[in-house]
Scaffold this motif. Structure first.
Motif, short mmCIF file in Angstrom:
data_model
loop_
_atom_site.label_atom_id
_atom_site.label_comp_id
_atom_site.label_asym_id
_atom_site.label_seq_id
_atom_site.Cartn_x
_atom_site.Cartn_y
_atom_site.Cartn_z
N VAL A 572 35.84 27.02 35.65
CA VAL A 572 34.75 26.65 34.74
C VAL A 572 33.42 26.53 35.48
CG1 VAL A 572 36.24 25.54 33.05
CG2 VAL A 572 35.36 24.19 34.98
N THR A 573 33.40 26.93 36.76
CA THR A 573 32.14 27.03 37.52
C THR A 573 32.15 28.37 38.25
OG1 THR A 573 32.99 26.09 39.59
CG2 THR A 573 32.16 24.53 37.94
N LEU A 574 30.98 28.82 38.69
CA LEU A 574 30.90 30.09 39.42
C LEU A 574 31.63 29.99 40.75
CD1 LEU A 574 27.24 31.29 38.73
CD2 LEU A 574 29.37 32.19 37.77
N ASP A 575 31.60 28.84 41.40
CA ASP A 575 32.33 28.67 42.65
C ASP A 575 33.83 28.85 42.42
OD1 ASP A 575 30.17 28.30 44.23
OD2 ASP A 575 30.26 26.10 44.27
N GLU A 576 34.34 28.24 41.34
CA GLU A 576 35.76 28.39 41.02
C GLU A 576 36.08 29.84 40.65
OE1 GLU A 576 36.43 23.84 39.28
OE2 GLU A 576 36.50 25.55 37.92
N PHE A 577 35.16 30.48 39.92
CA PHE A 577 35.37 31.86 39.51
C PHE A 577 35.42 32.80 40.71
CE2 PHE A 577 34.25 35.96 37.50
CZ PHE A 577 35.15 35.96 36.43
N SER A 578 34.68 32.48 41.77
CA SER A 578 34.66 33.33 42.97
C SER A 578 36.01 33.35 43.68
CB SER A 578 33.57 32.85 43.94
OG SER A 578 33.96 31.63 44.56
N GLU A 579 36.88 32.36 43.37
CA GLU A 579 38.20 32.30 44.00
C GLU A 579 39.25 33.13 43.26
OE1 GLU A 579 38.73 30.73 46.93
OE2 GLU A 579 36.55 30.47 46.87
N ILE A 580 38.88 33.73 42.14
CA ILE A 580 39.83 34.55 41.37
C ILE A 580 40.14 35.82 42.14
CG2 ILE A 580 40.12 35.88 39.22
CD1 ILE A 580 40.29 32.83 38.86
N ARG A 581 41.41 36.25 42.11
CA ARG A 581 41.82 37.49 42.79
C ARG A 581 41.03 38.68 42.25
NH1 ARG A 581 47.09 35.29 41.99
NH2 ARG A 581 47.41 36.61 40.17
N GLY A 582 40.42 39.46 43.14
CA GLY A 582 39.71 40.66 42.72
C GLY A 582 38.25 40.44 42.37
N VAL A 583 37.77 39.20 42.52
CA VAL A 583 36.35 38.92 42.23
C VAL A 583 35.57 38.95 43.54
CG1 VAL A 583 34.67 37.25 41.35
CG2 VAL A 583 36.86 37.55 40.18
N GLY A 584 34.89 40.08 43.80
CA GLY A 584 34.01 40.19 44.95
C GLY A 584 32.61 39.73 44.59
N GLN A 585 31.68 39.85 45.54
CA GLN A 585 30.33 39.33 45.33
C GLN A 585 29.62 40.03 44.17
OE1 GLN A 585 29.10 36.60 47.03
NE2 GLN A 585 27.57 36.68 45.39
N LEU A 586 29.74 41.37 44.10
CA LEU A 586 29.04 42.11 43.06
C LEU A 586 29.53 41.71 41.67
CD1 LEU A 586 26.95 44.47 42.69
CD2 LEU A 586 28.91 45.95 42.38
N LYS A 587 30.86 41.58 41.52
CA LYS A 587 31.41 41.22 40.20
C LYS A 587 31.12 39.76 39.86
CE LYS A 587 34.80 44.88 39.86
NZ LYS A 587 36.18 45.29 39.61
N LEU A 588 31.05 38.92 40.87
CA LEU A 588 30.68 37.51 40.63
C LEU A 588 29.26 37.45 40.07
CD1 LEU A 588 31.33 34.46 40.94
CD2 LEU A 588 30.32 34.61 43.22
N ASP A 589 28.34 38.19 40.71
CA ASP A 589 26.94 38.18 40.26
C ASP A 589 26.79 38.81 38.88
OD1 ASP A 589 26.35 37.06 42.69
OD2 ASP A 589 25.66 38.94 43.62
N LYS A 590 27.58 39.87 38.65
CA LYS A 590 27.39 40.66 37.42
C LYS A 590 28.06 40.04 36.20
CE LYS A 590 27.36 45.59 36.25
NZ LYS A 590 27.81 46.93 36.67
N TYR A 591 29.29 39.51 36.38
CA TYR A 591 30.08 39.06 35.22
C TYR A 591 30.42 37.57 35.22
CZ TYR A 591 31.00 44.12 35.35
OH TYR A 591 30.89 45.49 35.41
N GLY A 592 30.16 36.89 36.34
CA GLY A 592 30.62 35.51 36.48
C GLY A 592 30.18 34.58 35.36
N LYS A 593 28.90 34.59 35.04
CA LYS A 593 28.37 33.64 34.05
C LYS A 593 28.99 33.82 32.68
CE LYS A 593 23.86 32.72 36.16
NZ LYS A 593 22.39 32.87 36.03
N VAL A 594 29.12 35.07 32.22
CA VAL A 594 29.62 35.30 30.87
C VAL A 594 31.11 34.96 30.76
CG1 VAL A 594 30.09 37.78 31.22
CG2 VAL A 594 29.64 36.94 28.93
N PHE A 595 31.88 35.24 31.83
CA PHE A 595 33.32 34.91 31.79
C PHE A 595 33.53 33.40 31.87
CE2 PHE A 595 34.06 39.38 32.27
CZ PHE A 595 35.33 39.59 31.76
N VAL A 596 32.77 32.74 32.73
CA VAL A 596 32.88 31.28 32.82
C VAL A 596 32.49 30.63 31.50
CG1 VAL A 596 31.82 29.23 33.87
CG2 VAL A 596 32.64 31.11 35.32
N ALA A 597 31.42 31.15 30.86
CA ALA A 597 30.99 30.60 29.56
C ALA A 597 32.09 30.76 28.52
CB ALA A 597 29.72 31.32 29.09
N LEU A 598 32.76 31.90 28.50
CA LEU A 598 33.85 32.13 27.54
C LEU A 598 35.01 31.17 27.81
CD1 LEU A 598 35.16 33.77 25.23
CD2 LEU A 598 36.06 35.30 26.98
#
Length: 609
Positions: A572-598
């Motif tokens: 439920v935070t971007l830091d927590e989302f960055s620990e998901i398998r397959g989430v690199g820096q580019l995908k964190l920056d690009k999709y992190g906010k919208v997935f965490v919001a959902l």
């Protein structure tokens, strides 16, 4: 290795290496040659993609299929890695642009076919600072080089022209003969062979024997409807089979596309594109050309016909469950397949080897011991445990003294002068009222009708067992006539007992009503009391919307494995989302906010300020 691990997380979203990856990468960095055998989904690509990012210059990746190159390049670009391909379908101006980018050092990985390598050998390649050469799907050097792709046999020029560049050959399937062939043909310098475990425990293995065409269609329709909205591939032996199967499935409201070499490039590309982007869930493809698709969310593979070797079978079922998630495989096997494949083997450039491989595949299909143990043993890997995830393990065989049953069959074969095929022999044993039998006088034989107590299917299954046990054999050179072996004679004359497996009736599926018996529902948010199910469905819909907007396959955005990890960890935070398998820096920056919001919305958490 610390720097490499940082790159692994930044570009690929992983924090640790899989088995053997670190050792293979270190060997490439030391500019040494290697042969890598790693099952599909085992992480082969990272073995050369990561050192390609780390080392100065451009990595050359030799790949057999345009579809596979396109898929890999799209995945790399999505992760922020400059990659490109040179292939025969590109306009000349685009090819020229890619060549210039490579010469300027702006491409980290260049994917090219073996034919392209030969044509670019003396102009483009000497002008590039080549960091490493990776030969993907290296089994093609042995299998295809002799019969289909002669350019594969010419790849030794790479070591001759670039002796100081490390070469890594990678494949998911190669027995000892093929491994030796690969090393000899590539002329690798003091190569080290890395062999990962071939075990794919997430794949279930099921074989159905001797089904009629109608029974196969019914089983396929039931299977696909059980895997609702999941992607899968049906491999067929011929081009006509792919197209007729597509038509058959459409009768039951299952939308499928055909994929084979006889289609125009546009039609092949559209079929592939529809499958990759989940516009269609089922592809019927020829086995010789395969799919060449690096699609991680294929959940099942069906073989409409038996493959010609265990390598081909293992390679093709490997298209399912690349993300490590539970996936199913189903193979239909018949004597008719063996007859046809044997003819192909005898006409091939490697008759003896091809026949030997076909025989091993047949024995695998007929076996009544754990199928995974047979597969692992074939690739030189032993295990002392049954897998529990194949049809034999799920329905362990029960034995009985089948000597009298075998004697009836063998006597029937002898009394026809060993000129009956399986179908005719069963008719004789069951006393079928057919003109063909009466015309040939078979209704006068002592064995006529001695097996009336068993159904056609039961006799067919027991005859397959007799083949497997070595009591009978098929004379492939004379229309598939059955012959009694020396071991069979011992049973016939009471010198040896025949221990058989009790026939277990498999469930037969009735075909649904055509045109509308089964219809896919429109996509709607799932109604579930489980938060996890609701969250997974919501994440899948978001992924699909983003994929459609970006005109890219959904699994390129995030794999099914990544979505499952989100469901389990509920970041439920971007830091927590960055620990998901397959989430690199580019995908964190690009999709992190919208997935965490959902995720916060589904979990009914307040919006973050």
């Amino acid at each position: 290795m610390k720097e490499l691990l940082l790159l692994l997380k930044r570009f690929f979203g992983y924090t640790t290496f899989r088995p053997l990856q670190a050792e293979i990468i270190q060997r490439i960095l030391q500019k040494e040659d290697s042969l890598v055998l790693m099952p599909t989904g085992g992480g082969k690509s990272i073995c050369f993609q990561l050192p390609a990012i780390y080392m100065p210059g451009t990595a050359i990746v030799v790949s057999p299929l345009i579809a596979l190159m396109k898929d890999q390049v799209e995945g790399l670009i999505a992760n922020g890695i400059p990659a490109s391909t040179l292939n025969s379908m590109m306009p000349e101006e685009e090819r020229h642009r890619v060549r210039q980018l490579c010469i300027q050092g702006k491409v980290k990985l260049l994917y090219i076919s073996p034919e392209g390598i030969i044509s670019e050998l003396h102009w483009l390649l000497p002008r590039i600072d080549i960091s490493l050469i990776a030969i993907d799907e290296a089994h093609c050097i042995s299998h295809w080089g002799h019969d289909f792709r002669p350019e594969y046999t010419q790849l030794s020029v790479l070591k001759e022209n670039f002796p100081k560049v490390p070469i890594v050959a990678l494949t998911a399937t190669a027995d000892k003969i093929t491994r030796t062939d690969i090393l000899n043909q590539l002329k690798l310098r003091d190569p080290k062979t890395f062999i990962s475990s071939f075990d794919r425990p997430n794949l279930s293995l099921t074989i159905r024997r001797g089904l009629s065409k109608k029974e196969k269609i019914a089983a396929i329709v039931h299977f696909i409807n059980r895997h609702h909205r999941q992607s899968g591939i049906i491999y067929c032996m011929s081009r006509n089979s792919t197209e007729s199967l597509v038509e058959e499935l459409s009768e039951y409201s299952i939308r499928a596309v055909a994929y084979h070499a006889g289609l125009s490039p546009d039609k092949r590309e559209k079929a592939q594109d529809d499958f990759i982007n989940d516009r269609v869930n089922v592809v019927c493809a020829t086995v010789a050309f395969g799919m060449g698709i690096d699609k991680s969310n294929v959940r099942w593979v069906i073989h409409y016909n038996m493959p010609s070797s265990i390598e081909n079978y293992y390679q093709e079922i490997g298209r399912a469950g690349r993300d490590g998630m539970k996936s199913d495989t189903l193979l239909f096997y018949s004597v008719g397949d063996i007859l046809l494949l044997r003819r192909f083997a005898e006409e091939s450039g490697q008759k003896d080897v091809s026949l030997q491989k076909l025989n091993r595949m047949r024995r695998y299909c007929e076996a009544d011991i754990c199928r995974r143990r047979i597969l692992l043993s074939y690739f030189g890997e032993e295990t002392d445990k049954d897998c529990g995830n194949c049809d034999v393990c799920k329905n362990p065989p029960q034995r009985f003294d089948g000597s009298i049953l075998v004697q009836k069959a063998l006597s029937g074969i002898f009394r026809t002068g060993q000129t009956a095929n399986m179908h005719l022999l069963i008719d004789i044993l069951r006393g079928a009222e057919k003109e063909e039998l009466k015309e040939k006088g078979y209704d006068k034989l002592k064995t006529y009708g001695v097996g009336k107590d068993l159904s056609y299917k039961e006799w067919k299954e027991y005859l397959y067992q007799m083949l497997q046990l070595g009591y009978i054999e098929i004379d492939y050179m004379s229309a598939g006539h059955l012959k009694v072996t020396p071991l069979g004679r011992k049973v016939l004359f009471g010198e040896q007992q025949a221990l058989m497996t009790i026939y277990q009736k498999t469930k037969d599926f009735a075909l649904p009503t055509k045109k509308g018996g089964y219809k896919y529902r429109p996509i709607r948010p799932i109604e579930s009391t489980s938060v996890e199910e609701t969250l997974l469905d919501s994440l899948q819909q978001l992924r699909k919307q983003i994929a459609e907007r970006e005109h890219t396959p959904a699994y390129i955005i995030f794999s099914d494995d990544a979505l499952e990890d989100m469901v389990q960890k509920k970041p439920v935070t971007l830091d927590e989302f960055s620990e998901i398998r397959g989430v690199g820096q580019l995908k964190l920056d690009k999709y992190g906010k919208v997935f965490v919001a959902l995720i916060r919305f589904v979990l009914r958490l307040p919006k973050k300020e």
